[in-house]
Enzyme design. Sequence first.
Site, PDB file in Angstrom:
ATOM      1  N   LYS A 167      -0.363   5.385   8.513  1.00 41.17           N
ATOM      2  CA  LYS A 167       0.260   5.592   7.195  1.00 41.17           C
ATOM      3  C   LYS A 167      -0.808   5.740   6.117  1.00 41.17           C
ATOM      4  O   LYS A 167      -0.769   6.656   5.297  1.00 41.17           O
ATOM      5  CB  LYS A 167       1.173   4.396   6.864  1.00 41.17           C
ATOM      6  CG  LYS A 167       1.864   4.491   5.527  1.00 41.17           C
ATOM      7  CD  LYS A 167       2.447   3.165   5.067  1.00 41.17           C
ATOM      8  CE  LYS A 167       1.416   2.303   4.402  1.00 41.17           C
ATOM      9  NZ  LYS A 167       1.954   1.161   3.648  1.00 41.17           N
ATOM     10  N   THR A 183       0.869  -1.182   0.000  1.00 45.07           N
ATOM     11  CA  THR A 183       0.000   0.000   0.000  1.00 45.07           C
ATOM     12  C   THR A 183       0.902   1.227   0.000  1.00 45.07           C
ATOM     13  O   THR A 183       1.628   1.462   0.972  1.00 45.07           O
ATOM     14  CB  THR A 183      -0.885   0.024   1.265  1.00 45.07           C
ATOM     15  OG1 THR A 183      -1.662  -1.163   1.303  1.00 45.07           O
ATOM     16  CG2 THR A 183      -1.806   1.243   1.242  1.00 45.07           C
ATOM     17  N   LYS A 198      -7.615   1.688  -2.707  1.00 48.48           N
ATOM     18  CA  LYS A 198      -7.146   1.246  -1.383  1.00 48.48           C
ATOM     19  C   LYS A 198      -7.231   2.388  -0.359  1.00 48.48           C
ATOM     20  O   LYS A 198      -7.643   2.196   0.786  1.00 48.48           O
ATOM     21  CB  LYS A 198      -5.715   0.731  -1.513  1.00 48.48           C
ATOM     22  CG  LYS A 198      -5.048   0.313  -0.225  1.00 48.48           C
ATOM     23  CD  LYS A 198      -5.653  -0.932   0.376  1.00 48.48           C
ATOM     24  CE  LYS A 198      -5.038  -1.239   1.726  1.00 48.48           C
ATOM     25  NZ  LYS A 198      -5.737  -2.298   2.444  1.00 48.48           N
TER      26      LYS A 198
HETATM   27  P1  NAD Z   1       5.550  -5.949   7.430  1.00 54.37           P
HETATM   28  O1  NAD Z   1       6.267  -4.808   8.047  1.00 54.37           O
HETATM   29  O2  NAD Z   1       5.164  -7.121   8.279  1.00 54.37           O
HETATM   30  O3  NAD Z   1       6.401  -6.530   6.180  1.00 54.37           O
HETATM   31  C1  NAD Z   1       7.142  -5.733   5.322  1.00 54.37           C
HETATM   32  C2  NAD Z   1       8.454  -6.464   5.070  1.00 54.37           C
HETATM   33  O4  NAD Z   1       9.210  -5.746   4.086  1.00 54.37           O
HETATM   34  C3  NAD Z   1       9.320  -6.585   6.319  1.00 54.37           C
HETATM   35  O5  NAD Z   1       9.582  -7.956   6.582  1.00 54.37           O
HETATM   36  C4  NAD Z   1      10.595  -5.808   5.959  1.00 54.37           C
HETATM   37  O6  NAD Z   1      11.758  -6.351   6.521  1.00 54.37           O
HETATM   38  C5  NAD Z   1      10.585  -5.917   4.441  1.00 54.37           C
HETATM   39  N1  NAD Z   1      11.394  -4.915   3.751  1.00 54.37           N
HETATM   40  C6  NAD Z   1      11.456  -3.576   3.958  1.00 54.37           C
HETATM   41  N2  NAD Z   1      12.312  -3.006   3.097  1.00 54.37           N
HETATM   42  C7  NAD Z   1      12.809  -4.004   2.318  1.00 54.37           C
HETATM   43  C8  NAD Z   1      13.732  -4.055   1.250  1.00 54.37           C
HETATM   44  N3  NAD Z   1      14.335  -2.949   0.808  1.00 54.37           N
HETATM   45  N4  NAD Z   1      13.983  -5.254   0.687  1.00 54.37           N
HETATM   46  C9  NAD Z   1      13.405  -6.390   1.143  1.00 54.37           C
HETATM   47  N5  NAD Z   1      12.504  -6.406   2.169  1.00 54.37           N
HETATM   48  C10 NAD Z   1      12.222  -5.231   2.743  1.00 54.37           C
HETATM   49  O7  NAD Z   1       4.266  -5.325   6.701  1.00 54.37           O
HETATM   50  P2  NAD Z   1       2.953  -6.113   6.226  1.00 54.37           P
HETATM   51  O8  NAD Z   1       1.960  -6.116   7.317  1.00 54.37           O
HETATM   52  O9  NAD Z   1       3.367  -7.380   5.568  1.00 54.37           O
HETATM   53  O10 NAD Z   1       2.423  -5.069   5.123  1.00 54.37           O
HETATM   54  C11 NAD Z   1       3.051  -4.952   3.847  1.00 54.37           C
HETATM   55  C12 NAD Z   1       2.227  -3.983   3.002  1.00 54.37           C
HETATM   56  O11 NAD Z   1       0.880  -4.472   2.928  1.00 54.37           O
HETATM   57  C13 NAD Z   1       2.130  -2.572   3.604  1.00 54.37           C
HETATM   58  O12 NAD Z   1       2.202  -1.641   2.575  1.00 54.37           O
HETATM   59  C14 NAD Z   1       0.772  -2.568   4.284  1.00 54.37           C
HETATM   60  O13 NAD Z   1       0.213  -1.261   4.348  1.00 54.37           O
HETATM   61  C15 NAD Z   1      -0.022  -3.473   3.369  1.00 54.37           C
HETATM   62  N6  NAD Z   1      -1.153  -4.157   3.991  1.00 54.37           N
HETATM   63  C16 NAD Z   1      -1.021  -4.769   5.209  1.00 54.37           C
HETATM   64  C17 NAD Z   1      -2.121  -5.408   5.770  1.00 54.37           C
HETATM   65  C18 NAD Z   1      -2.033  -6.089   7.129  1.00 54.37           C
HETATM   66  O14 NAD Z   1      -3.092  -6.483   7.673  1.00 54.37           O
HETATM   67  N7  NAD Z   1      -0.838  -6.255   7.697  1.00 54.37           N
HETATM   68  C19 NAD Z   1      -3.341  -5.435   5.102  1.00 54.37           C
HETATM   69  C20 NAD Z   1      -3.437  -4.841   3.842  1.00 54.37           C
HETATM   70  C21 NAD Z   1      -2.320  -4.203   3.290  1.00 54.37           C
END
Ligand code: NAD
Length: 295
Positions: free
Chosen positions: A246, A96, A171
């Site tokens: 965010k 997102t 979104k």
């Molecule tokens: P998270 O923080 O658990 O996972 C993100 C991952 O990206 C982390 O493991 C981090 O180490 C990794 N990362 C960051 N920079 C990186 C890089 N340069 N190279 C490789 N890996 C890297 O977040 P999440 O909950 O998995 O959410 C991910 C996305 O999905 C976000 O944009 C969030 O807004 C969206 N989202 C989350 C949910 C939810 O319920 N958690 C629901 C819908 C959408």
Amino acid sequence: MSKIGFIGLGNMGGPMVANLITAGHEVSAFDISADALARAVATGATAATNGVDAAKNAEIVITMLPAGKHVRSVFLEDDKVMDLVAKNTLLIDCSTIDVVTARAAIVEAEQRGLEMVDAPVSGGIGGAQAGTLTFMCGGTEGAFARAEPILKVMGKNVFHAGDAGAGQAVKVCNNLMLAIQMISVSEGFALGDKLGLDRQKLFDIVSTATSQCWAMTSYCPVPGPVPSSPANNDYAAGFTVAMMLKDLLLAREASSEVGATTPLGSQATDMFAAFAAEGNENLDFSAIFKQIEDA
Ligand code: NAD
């Protein structure tokens, strides 16, 4: 079966990878967190040493990263994945992020002869684990047609919302509505407590009445009525306060860019910002109930 490079293996990316592997796809995975990478390897992914290593032999590259700056870093600035993948690689960003970055990334991809869609998701960790996410996609008809079959492995509903960035625009609207609904459900239950109502009885009645919504029936912010909701697990995330904040800031940015009036969205942003500033940013966003109850 496809060769997939998957970058970003957190709460969402990890279970998405597991579903791709279960469906028989070959996944080369990378995360800067060694723990996240180890969890993906345990589900059958091959560990890559960096983003480019994950992407270089892939037919499809999928990213699931925290925010726009991480997407720029992986595709354009640090890993430079866009410059190093094969010409017909399809790029799918499921993070997102802001609409401007999403549109710019797709333009950059097209300048390199690559097809790309923005494909943010709804459905949370439960939806990622069950493979029932909703994907909202932006990009050309051709890019969407290539992305749709692979997204259907990880989700139940896959929509083409429009041109580049349209998925992120949907979104942002969705999460603006969700934040306001979570606050509204929390206020209702906080008032019910003060009025001496039994929470389960209040839930049983309003979940079949006109205030019914996902924030109540799937993710109820008070412990009890919905056993799987984070409220029953000390508000362990789930979807963190930081992530909701965010998304609300993305909605505020988008509103001001186009001159939209979103007064409840503004108030929700202020409430989540204050809650986060008190050290609650890693709690699930439904914990806003505690703030309202204690006020
Ligand atoms: P998270 O923080 O658990 O996972 C993100 C991952 O990206 C982390 O493991 C981090 O180490 C990794 N990362 C960051 N920079 C990186 C890089 N340069 N190279 C490789 N890996 C890297 O977040 P999440 O909950 O998995 O959410 C991910 C996305 O999905 C976000 O944009 C969030 O807004 C969206 N989202 C989350 C949910 C939810 O319920 N958690 C629901 C819908 C959408």
